[in-house]
Write an enzyme that holds these catalytic residues in place. Structure first.
Site, PDB file in Angstrom:
ATOM      1  N   ARG A  13      40.817  35.477  31.706  1.00 39.96           N
ATOM      2  CA  ARG A  13      40.215  35.550  33.138  1.00 39.96           C
ATOM      3  C   ARG A  13      39.915  37.305  33.163  1.00 39.96           C
ATOM      4  NH1 ARG A  13      45.656  34.741  36.728  1.00 39.96           N
ATOM      5  NH2 ARG A  13      46.982  36.191  35.828  1.00 39.96           N
ATOM      6  N   GLY A  14      39.269  37.397  34.459  1.00 37.74           N
ATOM      7  CA  GLY A  14      39.097  38.852  34.843  1.00 37.74           C
ATOM      8  C   GLY A  14      38.314  39.764  33.940  1.00 37.74           C
ATOM      9  N   ILE A  15      38.979  40.880  33.888  1.00 37.36           N
ATOM     10  CA  ILE A  15      38.243  41.931  32.822  1.00 37.36           C
ATOM     11  C   ILE A  15      38.454  41.339  31.457  1.00 37.36           C
ATOM     12  CG2 ILE A  15      38.772  44.235  31.741  1.00 37.36           C
ATOM     13  CD1 ILE A  15      39.918  45.143  34.692  1.00 37.36           C
ATOM     14  N   GLY A  78      48.299  41.920  30.566  1.00 38.76           N
ATOM     15  CA  GLY A  78      49.074  42.621  31.406  1.00 38.76           C
ATOM     16  C   GLY A  78      49.588  41.898  32.667  1.00 38.76           C
ATOM     17  N   TYR A 141      54.689  49.566  36.588  1.00 44.26           N
ATOM     18  CA  TYR A 141      53.189  49.250  36.070  1.00 44.26           C
ATOM     19  C   TYR A 141      52.436  50.565  35.458  1.00 44.26           C
ATOM     20  CZ  TYR A 141      48.261  47.650  35.830  1.00 44.26           C
ATOM     21  OH  TYR A 141      47.051  47.432  35.672  1.00 44.26           O
ATOM     22  N   LYS A 145      51.280  51.753  31.971  1.00 44.94           N
ATOM     23  CA  LYS A 145      49.759  52.060  31.639  1.00 44.94           C
ATOM     24  C   LYS A 145      49.620  53.660  31.177  1.00 44.94           C
ATOM     25  CE  LYS A 145      47.879  48.262  32.615  1.00 44.94           C
ATOM     26  NZ  LYS A 145      47.175  47.232  31.576  1.00 44.94           N
ATOM     27  N   ILE A 174      39.063  47.025  40.876  1.00 44.31           N
ATOM     28  CA  ILE A 174      38.234  46.005  40.279  1.00 44.31           C
ATOM     29  C   ILE A 174      38.331  44.697  40.941  1.00 44.31           C
ATOM     30  CG2 ILE A 174      37.238  44.887  38.176  1.00 44.31           C
ATOM     31  CD1 ILE A 174      37.257  48.030  37.948  1.00 44.31           C
TER      32      ILE A 174
END
Length: 235
Positions: A13-15, A78, A141, A145, A174
């Site tokens: 999903r997503g990116i 993630g 987070y 990252k 995003i």
């Protein structure tokens, strides 16, 4: 270089899903990993919780047996468990670091073994603008990252002599399921902080990943590429 076996963690999903589609359109043989929700119909997928070493090994073996050695890795999987650090539980702190940093390192390590033997490979780590500038309520987070940037640049130095590039993409705001669920006021305020005055599209992140895995990007390694509308400028 088309037709390479490509593994994208968290590609359901997503990116991650946009990257699956972008690299598939480029002619690569793409397999997505997922932890709970399978990838949409038509996507090659393998179940893998990257916090479990046995699942990581099993996923790679499945991909290798069916499609051949992994030549391109996009480490995208993630999670988030936001909250102020002073009230954050050890569980939420540890889970995010374990998945986003240690799990990613585990996946990259497994992929690099084959790339080093074959003297070729492309690795892209999906970090975040939070890892560059920090983010209130996301200390766990942002720390994980930021760790990906140190990880990626260290690996870039270790494996460059084997024609393996390791680069980092740092998305900003995003449009994904997570950000779409935010209250409209929060979205407006967030977009107002972005110089381009909008959220990015997953496809725009995927385009950067597609370039970094291409032949044309063969002399780019250890780079941090922001896809953030300018919000991270200066970091």
């Amino acid at each position: 270089m088309a037709g390479r076996t490509t593994l994208i963690s968290g590609g359901n999903r997503g990116i991650g899903l946009s990257t699956v589609r972008a690299l598939s359109e480029a002619g690569e043989t793409v397999v997505a990993t997922y932890r709970k929700d399978p990838a949409p119909d038509g996507c090659r997928a393998v179940r893998c919780d990257i916090t479990d070493p046995e699942q990581v090994e099993r996923a790679f073996k499945e991909v290798e047996e069916e499609f051949g050695p992994v030549e391109v890795l996009v480490a995208n999987a993630g999670i988030t468990r936001d909250g102020l650090l002073v009230t954050m539980s050890d569980e939420d702190l540890g889970a995010v670091v374990e998945t986003n940093l240690l799990g990613t390192a585990r996946v990259v390590r497994r992929a690099l073994r084959g790339m080093i033997r074959r003297r070729h490979g492309r690795v892209v780590l999906i970090s975040s603008v939070s890892g560059l500038s920090g983010a209130a309520g996301q200390a766990n987070y942002a720390a994980a990252k930021a760790g990906l940037i140190g990880l990626g640049r260290s690996l870039a130095r270790e494996v460059a002599g084997r024609d393996i590039t390791v680069n980092i993409v740092a998305p900003g705001w995003i449009d994904t399921d997570m950000t779409t669920a935010l209250p409209e006021r929060t979205r407006r305020e967030a977009a107002g902080q972005v110089p381009m005055r909008r959220f990015g599209r997953p496809e725009e992140v995927a385009a950067a990943v597609r370039f970094l895995t291409s032949r044309e990007a063969g002399y780019i390694t250890g780079a941090v590429v922001p896809v953030d509308g300018g919000i991270g400028m200066g970091h």
